[in-house]
Scaffold this motif. Sequence first.
Motif, PDB file in Angstrom:
ATOM      1  N   ARG A  13     -71.031  40.046  -8.295  1.00 27.42           N
ATOM      2  CA  ARG A  13     -70.322  41.149  -8.942  1.00 27.42           C
ATOM      3  C   ARG A  13     -68.990  40.626  -9.462  1.00 27.42           C
ATOM      4  O   ARG A  13     -68.191  40.079  -8.703  1.00 27.42           O
ATOM      5  CB  ARG A  13     -70.112  42.319  -7.985  1.00 27.42           C
ATOM      6  N   SER A  15     -65.524  41.367 -12.078  1.00 27.36           N
ATOM      7  CA  SER A  15     -64.746  42.430 -12.707  1.00 27.36           C
ATOM      8  C   SER A  15     -63.517  41.839 -13.378  1.00 27.36           C
ATOM      9  O   SER A  15     -63.119  40.701 -13.121  1.00 27.36           O
ATOM     10  CB  SER A  15     -64.330  43.480 -11.668  1.00 27.36           C
ATOM     11  N   GLU A 166     -73.754  41.537 -11.816  1.00 26.49           N
ATOM     12  CA  GLU A 166     -73.250  42.900 -11.976  1.00 26.49           C
ATOM     13  C   GLU A 166     -71.818  42.822 -12.490  1.00 26.49           C
ATOM     14  O   GLU A 166     -70.963  42.191 -11.867  1.00 26.49           O
ATOM     15  CB  GLU A 166     -73.278  43.640 -10.631  1.00 26.49           C
ATOM     16  N   ARG A 174     -70.145  49.453 -17.599  1.00 24.85           N
ATOM     17  CA  ARG A 174     -70.605  48.477 -16.624  1.00 24.85           C
ATOM     18  C   ARG A 174     -72.061  48.133 -16.901  1.00 24.85           C
ATOM     19  O   ARG A 174     -72.810  48.952 -17.444  1.00 24.85           O
ATOM     20  CB  ARG A 174     -70.448  49.029 -15.206  1.00 24.85           C
ATOM     21  N   VAL A 176     -75.652  45.421 -15.623  1.00 22.35           N
ATOM     22  CA  VAL A 176     -76.284  44.490 -14.704  1.00 22.35           C
ATOM     23  C   VAL A 176     -77.334  43.702 -15.472  1.00 22.35           C
ATOM     24  O   VAL A 176     -78.015  44.244 -16.345  1.00 22.35           O
ATOM     25  CB  VAL A 176     -76.904  45.217 -13.492  1.00 22.35           C
ATOM     26  N   TYR A 387     -78.294  51.803  -9.001  1.00 28.44           N
ATOM     27  CA  TYR A 387     -77.023  51.517  -9.663  1.00 28.44           C
ATOM     28  C   TYR A 387     -76.253  52.775 -10.059  1.00 28.44           C
ATOM     29  O   TYR A 387     -75.283  52.683 -10.805  1.00 28.44           O
ATOM     30  CB  TYR A 387     -77.252  50.632 -10.890  1.00 28.44           C
ATOM     31  N   PHE A 390     -72.618  52.464  -8.841  1.00 26.30           N
ATOM     32  CA  PHE A 390     -71.931  51.399  -9.570  1.00 26.30           C
ATOM     33  C   PHE A 390     -71.646  51.815 -11.019  1.00 26.30           C
ATOM     34  O   PHE A 390     -70.579  51.520 -11.555  1.00 26.30           O
ATOM     35  CB  PHE A 390     -72.780  50.139  -9.532  1.00 26.30           C
TER      36      PHE A 390
END
Length: 395
Positions: A13, A15, A166, A174, A176, A387, A390
């Motif tokens: 993950r 960011s 992710e 966002r 994946v 998800y 998320f």
Amino acid sequence: MSLMGNADPLIVRASGGPRERGRQYGSAARERVLLSLENYERVYETFAGLPWEGATALAETFVPAVARVQPDALEEMEGIALGAGVAFEDVLALNLRTEILFSGKARKIAAAGGGAAPGSAARAPGSSAGVPGECTSFCDLRGPEPVVGQNWDWIPFSHRTVVVLEAAPERGPRWVSVVEAGLLAKFGMNAAGVTVLTNALVTSLDRGAPGMPYHLLLRSLLESESVDAAVDTLRTVTRSSSANYLIVGGGRGVDVEARPGGADDLSLRRVERGGYLIHANHFLGGDGEFASTGADHGPRVMPDTLFRSERATALAELMPRPSVAGWHEVLSDHANYPDSLCCHPNPREGELEQGSTVASAVIEPERGLMHLVLGHPCAEPRVTYDYRDFFGVRG
């Protein structure tokens, strides 16, 4: 995110801004990135006739084209290189694997004066097709909610390099993606309800001319706010490679068959409620749609593509109601084993010519669910990723 089952994949993950996301990704997947580099050095030499220095030099010719359209991608690849402790040009060459590999194969076919293989016979066991078959994708809108997905088949070393990536970027939805370590994207879905599935295609036009590379375009599509925005991206760039993009969202799908070039080199098919579409590694329209501009080399480079398409279609017709379990069975099918929908390495072929189903996904985009098998769907556990949290959506 809830994770059910016994599989233990590498989940990364990331960011923040592009460089920071890349650094996080490269650091977390460092060992797999190194393994990707080690194996693609052999792959490029075998299939494209390029030593690694030649592959990186070719990849660097794409930098100006990428910088004009997707500069953040260059920054993110620099971050991946920093995190993994490798050179930027190495990560760039990984992300241009399609341009390096399939353009090299197309050049070899052209030099030999070859055309596309005729007919629709499956690959005979023990035959050497060179590049393994890649993917079988589907979009099924015959039920109350879409069920979509694909198998990704590739060289067996990729079982050890696959990553579930992710991303929570500073801007945009966002997303994946199930991807090879070091690459920016492959297939996946995002918080805006857009799912992107894909198939490699090869034509006589695939010569590795600089333009937007395939895997970087997949990343752009995963960043799209809608199906229409994703299609517009494909229309407004100059693409370097042939590929198929099956884009689903808002209860509809658009299948885009692309050749190198611009908007005039696209063929669109729409999938509406009540219908379905299956795609493998050849053009559904055949050479007739663009006979004056190129030939479809998919059936020659990946002969099992024709059988996979026909077999999946036959099984879909027998499915009384679209379901995750039903499509999982389709993707697990062993007709024409080992070159089946669920592909297994053929011991009669060389190590790098063997194909294997590396990942298999059935996705319920409106539920935010990805049912994923890492490995052969006939044998490995199917793991459900939820998800919705998320992505920041519920329902």
